[in-house]
Design a protein around this motif. Sequence first.
Motif, PDB file in Angstrom:
ATOM      1  N   LEU A 210       0.820  -1.203   0.000  1.00 59.96           N
ATOM      2  CA  LEU A 210       0.000   0.000   0.000  1.00 59.96           C
ATOM      3  C   LEU A 210       0.860   1.263   0.000  1.00 59.96           C
ATOM      4  CD1 LEU A 210      -2.583  -1.174   2.693  1.00 59.96           C
ATOM      5  CD2 LEU A 210      -2.726  -1.448   0.213  1.00 59.96           C
ATOM      6  N   HIS A 211       0.207   2.404   0.138  1.00 58.11           N
ATOM      7  CA  HIS A 211       0.865   3.709   0.249  1.00 58.11           C
ATOM      8  C   HIS A 211       1.936   3.666   1.340  1.00 58.11           C
ATOM      9  CE1 HIS A 211       1.407   7.973   0.781  1.00 58.11           C
ATOM     10  NE2 HIS A 211       0.759   7.994   1.944  1.00 58.11           N
ATOM     11  N   LEU A 212       3.093   4.269   1.078  1.00 58.31           N
ATOM     12  CA  LEU A 212       4.248   4.295   1.982  1.00 58.31           C
ATOM     13  C   LEU A 212       4.829   2.898   2.216  1.00 58.31           C
ATOM     14  CD1 LEU A 212       3.028   6.940   4.616  1.00 58.31           C
ATOM     15  CD2 LEU A 212       4.618   7.284   2.714  1.00 58.31           C
ATOM     16  N   ASN A 213       4.656   2.019   1.205  1.00 53.50           N
ATOM     17  CA  ASN A 213       5.237   0.664   1.217  1.00 53.50           C
ATOM     18  C   ASN A 213       4.786  -0.183   2.399  1.00 53.50           C
ATOM     19  OD1 ASN A 213       6.787   0.957  -1.183  1.00 53.50           O
ATOM     20  ND2 ASN A 213       8.321   2.130  -0.034  1.00 53.50           N
ATOM     21  N   LEU A 214       3.579   0.055   2.838  1.00 55.05           N
ATOM     22  CA  LEU A 214       3.015  -0.777   3.908  1.00 55.05           C
ATOM     23  C   LEU A 214       2.469  -2.057   3.298  1.00 55.05           C
ATOM     24  CD1 LEU A 214       2.452  -0.439   7.018  1.00 55.05           C
ATOM     25  CD2 LEU A 214       0.125   0.141   6.369  1.00 55.05           C
ATOM     26  N   GLU A 215       2.997  -3.217   3.717  1.00 54.93           N
ATOM     27  CA  GLU A 215       2.591  -4.507   3.158  1.00 54.93           C
ATOM     28  C   GLU A 215       1.573  -5.175   4.080  1.00 54.93           C
ATOM     29  OE1 GLU A 215       5.117  -7.664   0.751  1.00 54.93           O
ATOM     30  OE2 GLU A 215       5.269  -8.059   2.899  1.00 54.93           O
ATOM     31  N   VAL A 216       0.434  -5.566   3.492  1.00 56.68           N
ATOM     32  CA  VAL A 216      -0.654  -6.141   4.285  1.00 56.68           C
ATOM     33  C   VAL A 216      -1.176  -7.399   3.598  1.00 56.68           C
ATOM     34  CG1 VAL A 216      -2.985  -5.761   5.195  1.00 56.68           C
ATOM     35  CG2 VAL A 216      -1.335  -3.869   5.152  1.00 56.68           C
ATOM     36  N   GLU A 217      -1.462  -8.433   4.388  1.00 58.15           N
ATOM     37  CA  GLU A 217      -2.080  -9.642   3.849  1.00 58.15           C
ATOM     38  C   GLU A 217      -3.595  -9.442   3.805  1.00 58.15           C
ATOM     39  OE1 GLU A 217      -2.461 -14.416   4.788  1.00 58.15           O
ATOM     40  OE2 GLU A 217      -0.585 -13.365   5.202  1.00 58.15           O
ATOM     41  N   PHE A 218      -4.201  -9.753   2.634  1.00 60.57           N
ATOM     42  CA  PHE A 218      -5.622  -9.478   2.429  1.00 60.57           C
ATOM     43  C   PHE A 218      -6.502 -10.721   2.476  1.00 60.57           C
ATOM     44  CE2 PHE A 218      -4.170  -5.383   1.425  1.00 60.57           C
ATOM     45  CZ  PHE A 218      -5.248  -4.532   1.272  1.00 60.57           C
ATOM     46  N   VAL A 219      -5.970 -11.876   2.134  1.00 61.21           N
ATOM     47  CA  VAL A 219      -6.786 -13.086   1.991  1.00 61.21           C
ATOM     48  C   VAL A 219      -7.331 -13.562   3.334  1.00 61.21           C
ATOM     49  CG1 VAL A 219      -6.757 -15.516   1.293  1.00 61.21           C
ATOM     50  CG2 VAL A 219      -5.596 -13.803  -0.102  1.00 61.21           C
ATOM     51  N   GLY A 220      -8.616 -13.949   3.342  1.00 62.05           N
ATOM     52  CA  GLY A 220      -9.233 -14.514   4.539  1.00 62.05           C
ATOM     53  C   GLY A 220      -9.726 -13.484   5.532  1.00 62.05           C
ATOM     54  N   LYS A 221      -9.728 -12.202   5.123  1.00 61.02           N
ATOM     55  CA  LYS A 221     -10.199 -11.143   6.007  1.00 61.02           C
ATOM     56  C   LYS A 221     -11.380 -10.421   5.358  1.00 61.02           C
ATOM     57  CE  LYS A 221      -5.453 -10.404   7.635  1.00 61.02           C
ATOM     58  NZ  LYS A 221      -4.324  -9.453   7.682  1.00 61.02           N
ATOM     59  N   THR A 222     -12.222  -9.817   6.171  1.00 59.79           N
ATOM     60  CA  THR A 222     -13.345  -9.058   5.621  1.00 59.79           C
ATOM     61  C   THR A 222     -12.894  -7.642   5.300  1.00 59.79           C
ATOM     62  OG1 THR A 222     -14.112  -8.198   7.752  1.00 59.79           O
ATOM     63  CG2 THR A 222     -14.929 -10.378   7.079  1.00 59.79           C
ATOM     64  N   LYS A 223     -13.700  -6.979   4.502  1.00 66.83           N
ATOM     65  CA  LYS A 223     -13.416  -5.593   4.129  1.00 66.83           C
ATOM     66  C   LYS A 223     -13.336  -4.709   5.377  1.00 66.83           C
ATOM     67  CE  LYS A 223     -16.657  -2.969   2.188  1.00 66.83           C
ATOM     68  NZ  LYS A 223     -16.628  -1.591   2.734  1.00 66.83           N
ATOM     69  N   THR A 224     -14.271  -4.889   6.293  1.00 67.92           N
ATOM     70  CA  THR A 224     -14.298  -4.076   7.516  1.00 67.92           C
ATOM     71  C   THR A 224     -13.068  -4.324   8.377  1.00 67.92           C
ATOM     72  OG1 THR A 224     -16.717  -4.141   7.498  1.00 67.92           O
ATOM     73  CG2 THR A 224     -15.658  -3.518   9.565  1.00 67.92           C
ATOM     74  N   GLU A 225     -12.676  -5.596   8.517  1.00 67.29           N
ATOM     75  CA  GLU A 225     -11.482  -5.936   9.307  1.00 67.29           C
ATOM     76  C   GLU A 225     -10.236  -5.278   8.725  1.00 67.29           C
ATOM     77  OE1 GLU A 225     -12.764 -10.406  10.915  1.00 67.29           O
ATOM     78  OE2 GLU A 225     -11.537 -10.189   9.111  1.00 67.29           O
TER      79      GLU A 225
END
Length: 204
Positions: free
Chosen positions: A80-95
């Motif tokens: 993401l912005h500012l090179n923030l790496e996040v795992e997306f799979v298995g999570k809800t949009k709200t989470e």
Amino acid sequence: LFAVACLAAGTALPSKSAKAESASQAAASKPEAGSKPDASAPIGAEYLAVGDRIKITYSDIPTAVPPTEQTIPETRKITLHLNLEVEFVGKTKTELEREIRDLYITKGYYKNIKIDIDVPIRTFYVGGEVRNQSVFPHHANLTLTKAISMAGGFTEFAKKSNIQILRADGTKVEVNWRKAIKDSKADQPIHPGDRIQVNRTVIF
């Protein structure tokens, strides 16, 4: 009596292999005992998956930042912005909206930030030698054999030994349907955005 009628009409009796293949193809469309049919699974199911195309918008910050638009890759992570790496799979949009906001704040990038994630309706495409070439809504736990059944099954000219899946990230996978129908381990998962191509058998 059926055999006599077929002979009188000049038609050939269906072969054992044809009967077995038809039964296998019909079985692929039936849900397993105790499981929900795919048709009951909601489109754009709650949890994000590989192949989902998402858009992340950043707001309530001092300087405007362009949104991040990307397909979730096999690595399951998005930078993401500012090179923030996040795992997306298995999570809800709200989470994820809450998790990403907290990461930006706890890492000291912003005192406050609002994150909005947009996930369009999930679809996949089946083309080539199937009875109904079309775009279909993607459901949870979708596999190649189930996708072929949703497209009405094969035409008589289908090359079932080499079906091609083109992933949203450009990866190409080849599957032998005859093996997949017998062994669930050989039955490839279908992700949102996938394109399935059933080629025509070349007859010399």
